[in-house]
Design a protein around this motif. Structure first.
Motif, PDB file in Angstrom:
ATOM      1  N   VAL A 177       0.839  -1.198   0.000  1.00 18.70           N
ATOM      2  CA  VAL A 177       0.000   0.000   0.000  1.00 18.70           C
ATOM      3  C   VAL A 177       0.876   1.250   0.000  1.00 18.70           C
ATOM      4  CG1 VAL A 177      -1.599   1.369   1.392  1.00 18.70           C
ATOM      5  CG2 VAL A 177      -2.006  -1.082   1.074  1.00 18.70           C
ATOM      6  N   ALA A 178       1.893   1.260   0.866  1.00 16.05           N
ATOM      7  CA  ALA A 178       2.778   2.426   0.950  1.00 16.05           C
ATOM      8  C   ALA A 178       3.485   2.679  -0.377  1.00 16.05           C
ATOM      9  CB  ALA A 178       3.803   2.213   2.066  1.00 16.05           C
ATOM     10  N   GLU A 179       3.965   1.627  -1.009  1.00 11.65           N
ATOM     11  CA  GLU A 179       4.662   1.782  -2.289  1.00 11.65           C
ATOM     12  C   GLU A 179       3.717   2.262  -3.386  1.00 11.65           C
ATOM     13  OE1 GLU A 179       6.204  -2.137  -2.542  1.00 11.65           O
ATOM     14  OE2 GLU A 179       8.032  -1.660  -1.385  1.00 11.65           O
ATOM     15  N   ALA A 180       2.474   1.793  -3.339  1.00 16.37           N
ATOM     16  CA  ALA A 180       1.495   2.219  -4.342  1.00 16.37           C
ATOM     17  C   ALA A 180       1.174   3.697  -4.205  1.00 16.37           C
ATOM     18  CB  ALA A 180       0.221   1.387  -4.218  1.00 16.37           C
ATOM     19  N   VAL A 181       1.023   4.163  -2.975  1.00 20.79           N
ATOM     20  CA  VAL A 181       0.747   5.582  -2.748  1.00 20.79           C
ATOM     21  C   VAL A 181       1.914   6.430  -3.237  1.00 20.79           C
ATOM     22  CG1 VAL A 181       0.377   7.359  -0.992  1.00 20.79           C
ATOM     23  CG2 VAL A 181      -0.806   5.156  -0.807  1.00 20.79           C
ATOM     24  N   ASN A 182       3.126   6.017  -2.914  1.00 19.90           N
ATOM     25  CA  ASN A 182       4.284   6.782  -3.352  1.00 19.90           C
ATOM     26  C   ASN A 182       4.384   6.813  -4.872  1.00 19.90           C
ATOM     27  OD1 ASN A 182       6.938   8.132  -2.793  1.00 19.90           O
ATOM     28  ND2 ASN A 182       7.709   6.334  -3.868  1.00 19.90           N
ATOM     29  N   ALA A 183       4.127   5.683  -5.520  1.00 25.02           N
ATOM     30  CA  ALA A 183       4.250   5.609  -6.974  1.00 25.02           C
ATOM     31  C   ALA A 183       3.242   6.506  -7.683  1.00 25.02           C
ATOM     32  CB  ALA A 183       4.063   4.160  -7.430  1.00 25.02           C
ATOM     33  N   ASP A 184       2.081   6.714  -7.065  1.00 24.52           N
ATOM     34  CA  ASP A 184       1.021   7.492  -7.709  1.00 24.52           C
ATOM     35  C   ASP A 184       0.843   8.877  -7.100  1.00 24.52           C
ATOM     36  OD1 ASP A 184       0.442   5.664  -9.651  1.00 24.52           O
ATOM     37  OD2 ASP A 184      -1.236   4.745  -8.606  1.00 24.52           O
ATOM     38  N   SER A 185       1.881   9.417  -6.468  1.00 30.16           N
ATOM     39  CA  SER A 185       1.838  10.759  -5.873  1.00 30.16           C
ATOM     40  C   SER A 185       2.922  11.638  -6.479  1.00 30.16           C
ATOM     41  CB  SER A 185       2.045  10.693  -4.357  1.00 30.16           C
ATOM     42  OG  SER A 185       1.020   9.979  -3.719  1.00 30.16           O
ATOM     43  N   ARG A 186       2.583  12.912  -6.670  1.00 26.66           N
ATOM     44  CA  ARG A 186       3.534  13.903  -7.157  1.00 26.66           C
ATOM     45  C   ARG A 186       3.327  15.212  -6.403  1.00 26.66           C
ATOM     46  NH1 ARG A 186       4.749   9.727  -9.029  1.00 26.66           N
ATOM     47  NH2 ARG A 186       5.491   9.219 -11.145  1.00 26.66           N
ATOM     48  N   SER A 187       4.425  15.916  -6.098  1.00 28.56           N
ATOM     49  CA  SER A 187       4.353  17.150  -5.318  1.00 28.56           C
ATOM     50  C   SER A 187       5.289  18.214  -5.873  1.00 28.56           C
ATOM     51  CB  SER A 187       4.748  16.893  -3.850  1.00 28.56           C
ATOM     52  OG  SER A 187       3.905  15.959  -3.229  1.00 28.56           O
ATOM     53  N   MET A 188       4.915  19.472  -5.613  1.00 36.55           N
ATOM     54  CA  MET A 188       5.815  20.599  -5.878  1.00 36.55           C
ATOM     55  C   MET A 188       5.418  21.768  -4.988  1.00 36.55           C
ATOM     56  SD  MET A 188       6.875  22.691  -9.343  1.00 36.55           S
ATOM     57  CE  MET A 188       7.913  21.411 -10.018  1.00 36.55           C
ATOM     58  N   GLY A 189       6.418  22.539  -4.528  1.00 42.72           N
ATOM     59  CA  GLY A 189       6.158  23.645  -3.624  1.00 42.72           C
ATOM     60  C   GLY A 189       6.703  24.966  -4.124  1.00 42.72           C
ATOM     61  N   VAL A 190       6.274  26.039  -3.433  1.00 46.12           N
ATOM     62  CA  VAL A 190       6.761  27.382  -3.728  1.00 46.12           C
ATOM     63  C   VAL A 190       7.022  28.100  -2.409  1.00 46.12           C
ATOM     64  CG1 VAL A 190       4.392  28.298  -3.857  1.00 46.12           C
ATOM     65  CG2 VAL A 190       6.269  29.581  -4.908  1.00 46.12           C
ATOM     66  N   ALA A 191       8.101  28.834  -2.328  1.00 43.37           N
ATOM     67  CA  ALA A 191       8.426  29.634  -1.148  1.00 43.37           C
ATOM     68  C   ALA A 191       8.330  31.111  -1.475  1.00 43.37           C
ATOM     69  CB  ALA A 191       9.827  29.308  -0.646  1.00 43.37           C
ATOM     70  N   LEU A 192       7.694  31.862  -0.580  1.00 41.97           N
ATOM     71  CA  LEU A 192       7.640  33.321  -0.703  1.00 41.97           C
ATOM     72  C   LEU A 192       8.664  33.990   0.204  1.00 41.97           C
ATOM     73  CD1 LEU A 192       3.757  33.825  -0.681  1.00 41.97           C
ATOM     74  CD2 LEU A 192       5.262  33.256  -2.599  1.00 41.97           C
ATOM     75  N   THR A 193       9.067  33.270   1.263  1.00 39.96           N
ATOM     76  CA  THR A 193      10.107  33.758   2.178  1.00 39.96           C
ATOM     77  C   THR A 193      10.988  32.586   2.573  1.00 39.96           C
ATOM     78  OG1 THR A 193       8.939  33.299   4.261  1.00 39.96           O
ATOM     79  CG2 THR A 193       8.464  35.417   3.167  1.00 39.96           C
ATOM     80  N   SER A 194      12.087  32.887   3.193  1.00 47.11           N
ATOM     81  CA  SER A 194      12.928  31.858   3.786  1.00 47.11           C
ATOM     82  C   SER A 194      12.413  31.540   5.188  1.00 47.11           C
ATOM     83  CB  SER A 194      14.378  32.339   3.852  1.00 47.11           C
ATOM     84  OG  SER A 194      15.210  31.346   4.426  1.00 47.11           O
ATOM     85  N   CYS A 195      13.148  30.706   5.889  1.00 41.83           N
ATOM     86  CA  CYS A 195      12.883  30.455   7.307  1.00 41.83           C
ATOM     87  C   CYS A 195      14.203  30.594   8.053  1.00 41.83           C
ATOM     88  CB  CYS A 195      12.291  29.057   7.512  1.00 41.83           C
ATOM     89  SG  CYS A 195      13.371  27.723   6.941  1.00 41.83           S
ATOM     90  N   THR A 196      14.109  30.636   9.383  1.00 40.79           N
ATOM     91  CA  THR A 196      15.295  30.811  10.212  1.00 40.79           C
ATOM     92  C   THR A 196      15.427  29.657  11.192  1.00 40.79           C
ATOM     93  OG1 THR A 196      15.176  33.232  10.063  1.00 40.79           O
ATOM     94  CG2 THR A 196      16.439  32.310  11.894  1.00 40.79           C
ATOM     95  N   VAL A 197      16.485  28.881  11.053  1.00 44.02           N
ATOM     96  CA  VAL A 197      16.778  27.818  12.012  1.00 44.02           C
ATOM     97  C   VAL A 197      17.261  28.469  13.299  1.00 44.02           C
ATOM     98  CG1 VAL A 197      18.259  25.831  12.489  1.00 44.02           C
ATOM     99  CG2 VAL A 197      17.342  26.201  10.176  1.00 44.02           C
ATOM    100  N   PRO A 198      16.664  28.131  14.471  1.00 42.60           N
ATOM    101  CA  PRO A 198      17.027  28.820  15.715  1.00 42.60           C
ATOM    102  C   PRO A 198      18.526  28.825  16.005  1.00 42.60           C
ATOM    103  CG  PRO A 198      15.052  27.534  16.057  1.00 42.60           C
ATOM    104  CD  PRO A 198      15.528  27.207  14.668  1.00 42.60           C
ATOM    105  N   ALA A 199      19.198  27.712  15.780  1.00 44.99           N
ATOM    106  CA  ALA A 199      20.626  27.649  16.090  1.00 44.99           C
ATOM    107  C   ALA A 199      21.453  28.533  15.169  1.00 44.99           C
ATOM    108  CB  ALA A 199      21.115  26.208  16.001  1.00 44.99           C
ATOM    109  N   ALA A 200      20.938  28.817  13.967  1.00 43.38           N
ATOM    110  CA  ALA A 200      21.665  29.677  13.028  1.00 43.38           C
ATOM    111  C   ALA A 200      21.403  31.151  13.303  1.00 43.38           C
ATOM    112  CB  ALA A 200      21.278  29.339  11.588  1.00 43.38           C
ATOM    113  N   GLY A 201      20.136  31.485  13.572  1.00 45.44           N
ATOM    114  CA  GLY A 201      19.797  32.853  13.918  1.00 45.44           C
ATOM    115  C   GLY A 201      19.645  33.803  12.754  1.00 45.44           C
ATOM    116  N   HIS A 202      19.699  33.275  11.524  1.00 47.45           N
ATOM    117  CA  HIS A 202      19.534  34.128  10.336  1.00 47.45           C
ATOM    118  C   HIS A 202      18.818  33.304   9.268  1.00 47.45           C
ATOM    119  CE1 HIS A 202      22.774  31.895   8.357  1.00 47.45           C
ATOM    120  NE2 HIS A 202      23.470  32.032   9.483  1.00 47.45           N
ATOM    121  N   PRO A 203      18.188  33.957   8.286  1.00 45.34           N
ATOM    122  CA  PRO A 203      17.455  33.212   7.253  1.00 45.34           C
ATOM    123  C   PRO A 203      18.340  32.218   6.513  1.00 45.34           C
ATOM    124  CG  PRO A 203      16.879  35.537   7.177  1.00 45.34           C
ATOM    125  CD  PRO A 203      18.037  35.420   8.124  1.00 45.34           C
TER     126      PRO A 203
END
Length: 333
Positions: A177-203
């Motif tokens: 079931v897991a393999e079937a879901v992965n085989a028939d799924s597709r994704s794509m994203g868009v970013a409008l801003t960055s993010c800031t990792v707390p340990a880094a402290g900058h974008p």
């Protein structure tokens, strides 16, 4: 950096301590960083374990519970969990029917889950299978991966495989079931801003006031291209058309459409985007049979979204509709 934290070095540990108080139905080990379903191991049931870097909440710990994961192991922010964590989670949910590891395709995750599986099989003699999620069509290789990244399909896969395991299906069938879901799924994203990792402290990266990144990764990895900011209608087209072409999806298909917020985008904007995505799918003769809208795989406070399409058949519809009770997903119970 403005964040509601104490010590940047202990964000994950203190967040898990808060989760333990908020969700007493779970067993949360904030020191070892393992979250386990309260009634695990469930006799006769395949155990489902996933994990990855923190900063993507509610993924994965928010999906631990009936009908989904049996355990999750959160690493440091944007950092893979270590084998000892994964081994402890695997042992905690092993009821003798085997354990399925659900692994997003990031190099550290894959290697550490492989090592933990070998250790678990040597210690218990029980079977451990792994399914690697690699649904992101944006790039073939990235800073973190060899091959496509695992993103939005992870939630869908965990839900459907979790439902199959809840029905008492054997390990090979849950993995199918897991393999079937992965085989028939597709994704794509868009970013409008960055993010800031707390340990880094900058974008993590810089985006101009009128720029957006198409195909961005959930850790801020570069995508396909950086383009001028555009209305939702045009952004939806940039995200959906590559998905339709990649599987490819065809007229008459039924899909689960998952519109995911990356952490800094309000729900009103996600629904605007969903309307535009639905318009494109209708125009291509594709039916939205099931949907999910909200921030389920985030990237800290990054503004933006991703679209995941999963082709459905009757079995997958039933598995999606099956009862689930976790901190982040809950219906039918």
């Amino acid at each position: 950096m403005k964040k509601l934290i104490n010590d940047p070095a202990h964000v994950v540990e203190t967040a898990l301590a808060g989760m333990a108080i908020a969700h007493p139905e779970l067993r949360v080990d904030a020191k070892q960083r393992v979250v386990v379903r309260g009634d695990a191991p469930v006799p006769g049931k395949v155990g489902l374990v996933s994990g990855g870097g923190s900063g993507h909440e509610p993924l994965h710990a928010g999906f631990v519970g009936l009908g989904m994961l049996d355990a999750a192991c959160p690493g440091e922010i944007f950092t893979s969990p270590v084998p000892d964590q994964i081994l402890a989670a695997t042992a905690a949910v092993n009821a003798g029917a085997g354990v399925l590891h659900i692994v997003k395709n990031y190099t550290g995750d894959v290697l550490n889950f492989e090592m933990a599986a070998e250790l678990a099989e040597a210690e218990s003699g029980g079977a451990v299978r792994a399914v690697v999620v690699n649904d992101d069509v944006a790039v073939r290789d990235s800073l973190y991966t060899a091959g496509r990244r695992g993103v939005g399909a992870t939630v869908i896969l965990e839900k459907m495989a979790g439902a199959a395991a809840e029905q008492g299906r054997p390990l090979e069938e849950v993995a199918r079931v897991a393999e079937a879901v992965n085989a028939d799924s597709r994704s794509m994203g868009v970013a409008l801003t960055s993010c800031t990792v707390p340990a880094a402290g900058h974008p993590t990266f810089e985006l101009g006031e009128n720029e957006m990144e198409i195909g961005v990764g959930i850790h801020g990895e570069p995508g396909r291209e950086r383009v001028a900011l555009a209305p939702a209608r045009e952004v939806a087209d940039m995200l959906v058309q590559p998905l339709l072409a990649d599987l490819p999806f065809q007229r008459g298909d039924r899909v689960l459409c998952f519109l995911n917020g990356l952490g800094g985008t309000p729900l009103i904007e996600l629904y605007v985007m969903f309307d535009e995505v639905a318009r494109i799918l209708r125009g291509n003769g594709i039916e939205i049979a099931r949907s999910l809208v909200g921030p389920y795989i985030t990237s800290l406070e990054m503004a933006g979204c991703s679209v995941t399409l999963t082709k459905l058949d009757d079995e997958l519809v039933r598995l999606w509709d099956a009862p689930v009770r976790t901190p982040a997903l809950r219906w039918g119970v």
